[in-house]
Design a protein around this motif. Sequence first.
Motif, PDB file in Angstrom:
ATOM      1  N   ARG A   7       0.841  -1.202   0.000  1.00  0.00           N
ATOM      2  CA  ARG A   7       0.000   0.000   0.000  1.00  0.00           C
ATOM      3  C   ARG A   7       0.878   1.254   0.000  1.00  0.00           C
ATOM      4  O   ARG A   7       1.962   1.271   0.578  1.00  0.00           O
ATOM      5  CB  ARG A   7      -0.927   0.033   1.215  1.00  0.00           C
ATOM      6  N   THR A   8       0.356   2.282  -0.623  1.00  0.00           N
ATOM      7  CA  THR A   8       1.046   3.571  -0.663  1.00  0.00           C
ATOM      8  C   THR A   8       0.264   4.589   0.145  1.00  0.00           C
ATOM      9  O   THR A   8      -0.966   4.682   0.010  1.00  0.00           O
ATOM     10  CB  THR A   8       1.195   4.062  -2.111  1.00  0.00           C
ATOM     11  N   ASP A  75      -3.258   4.583  -1.696  1.00  0.00           N
ATOM     12  CA  ASP A  75      -4.214   3.768  -0.950  1.00  0.00           C
ATOM     13  C   ASP A  75      -4.673   4.450   0.330  1.00  0.00           C
ATOM     14  O   ASP A  75      -5.800   4.236   0.781  1.00  0.00           O
ATOM     15  CB  ASP A  75      -3.585   2.414  -0.591  1.00  0.00           C
ATOM     16  N   HIS A 118      -7.216   8.226  -7.559  1.00  0.00           N
ATOM     17  CA  HIS A 118      -6.312   7.109  -7.275  1.00  0.00           C
ATOM     18  C   HIS A 118      -6.860   6.239  -6.147  1.00  0.00           C
ATOM     19  O   HIS A 118      -6.746   5.008  -6.190  1.00  0.00           O
ATOM     20  CB  HIS A 118      -4.922   7.641  -6.941  1.00  0.00           C
ATOM     21  N   LEU A 119      -7.469   6.863  -5.133  1.00  0.00           N
ATOM     22  CA  LEU A 119      -8.086   6.108  -4.052  1.00  0.00           C
ATOM     23  C   LEU A 119      -9.209   5.221  -4.575  1.00  0.00           C
ATOM     24  O   LEU A 119      -9.411   4.106  -4.077  1.00  0.00           O
ATOM     25  CB  LEU A 119      -8.626   7.068  -2.985  1.00  0.00           C
ATOM     26  N   ARG A 121      -9.279   3.580  -7.167  1.00  0.00           N
ATOM     27  CA  ARG A 121      -8.723   2.381  -7.790  1.00  0.00           C
ATOM     28  C   ARG A 121      -8.121   1.422  -6.769  1.00  0.00           C
ATOM     29  O   ARG A 121      -7.662   0.328  -7.122  1.00  0.00           O
ATOM     30  CB  ARG A 121      -7.654   2.781  -8.824  1.00  0.00           C
ATOM     31  N   SER A 122      -8.131   1.828  -5.492  1.00  0.00           N
ATOM     32  CA  SER A 122      -7.548   0.998  -4.440  1.00  0.00           C
ATOM     33  C   SER A 122      -8.605   0.064  -3.855  1.00  0.00           C
ATOM     34  O   SER A 122      -9.781   0.422  -3.735  1.00  0.00           O
ATOM     35  CB  SER A 122      -6.975   1.876  -3.325  1.00  0.00           C
ATOM     36  N   SER A 123      -8.177  -1.105  -3.451  1.00  0.00           N
ATOM     37  CA  SER A 123      -9.076  -2.054  -2.785  1.00  0.00           C
ATOM     38  C   SER A 123      -9.080  -1.855  -1.271  1.00  0.00           C
ATOM     39  O   SER A 123      -9.793  -2.570  -0.556  1.00  0.00           O
ATOM     40  CB  SER A 123      -8.643  -3.486  -3.102  1.00  0.00           C
ATOM     41  N   ALA A 124      -8.294  -0.928  -0.797  1.00  0.00           N
ATOM     42  CA  ALA A 124      -8.193  -0.693   0.656  1.00  0.00           C
ATOM     43  C   ALA A 124      -8.043   0.799   0.928  1.00  0.00           C
ATOM     44  O   ALA A 124      -7.171   1.228   1.695  1.00  0.00           O
ATOM     45  CB  ALA A 124      -7.021  -1.464   1.231  1.00  0.00           C
ATOM     46  N   ALA A 125      -8.901   1.610   0.331  1.00  0.00           N
ATOM     47  CA  ALA A 125      -8.750   3.064   0.407  1.00  0.00           C
ATOM     48  C   ALA A 125      -9.198   3.607   1.757  1.00  0.00           C
ATOM     49  O   ALA A 125     -10.258   3.235   2.282  1.00  0.00           O
ATOM     50  CB  ALA A 125      -9.547   3.726  -0.706  1.00  0.00           C
TER      51      ALA A 125
END
Length: 249
Positions: A7-8, A75, A118-119, A121-125
């Motif tokens: 994660r970023t 993320d 971008h968030l 597109r994250s699965s854990a935002a």
Amino acid sequence: MSEFAGRTAVVTGAGSGIGLAVATELAARGAAVAALDLDPSGTPADVLGLRCDVTDEESVSAAVEEVVQRLGGVDVLVNNAGIGAQGTVETNAYDEWNKVFDVNVLGIVRTTRACLPHLRRSSAAAIVNTCSIAATAGLPNRALYSASKGAVLSLTMAMAADHVTEGIRVNCVNPGTVDTPWVRRLLEAADDPEAELRALQARQPSGRLVSAAEVAGAVTYLAGPAAGATTGTALAVDGGMQGLRLRKS
């Protein structure tokens, strides 16, 4: 610990104090971390330090795009950048009101807008905003600062409602008085720094200042997988200041 592996995280106001503690803790837990600040020179070697002015939309957009290019996405967003103010409703100049709201409230708006694509597109935002005990308790000589943090609290709840169906969790932490460089500068400017420190310590039922590391622990919890069902929440990290009323002996 590696719960943030893969994660970023983007942390604003991460050059010192709470933001630096958050960035350091996220990196220690496996995240790729970007520390955004007007002066990111104090960030550790395992954190990407980027200069960013949250009052400037172009600066924010450029910093977030560099994060995506170098680290691959976003993320977690920690909206921590903020400034303080002392005064009553009649003592702060209108220019100062505008400046504090520009950083403390619109800074969150600008950074969140830049990160949202971008968030999504994250699965854990997750988004965590740094609020304050000043949003929920009346503190003397803090009218402007309290108003800005009250706005952050309300904004957090509204953002949580707006983005929950997109899989983006939004929460905030409400620190009490934290032992940070900013607080230490206020103490140094007081007529009697030791007396002022004792007064700040006594204001919190725990009898001491909150540490930046304790706030970072709360932020990383809210941003992490253990809080996957938590959104629209304000977590107090204030030594009991918000809810406890101790009887004086």
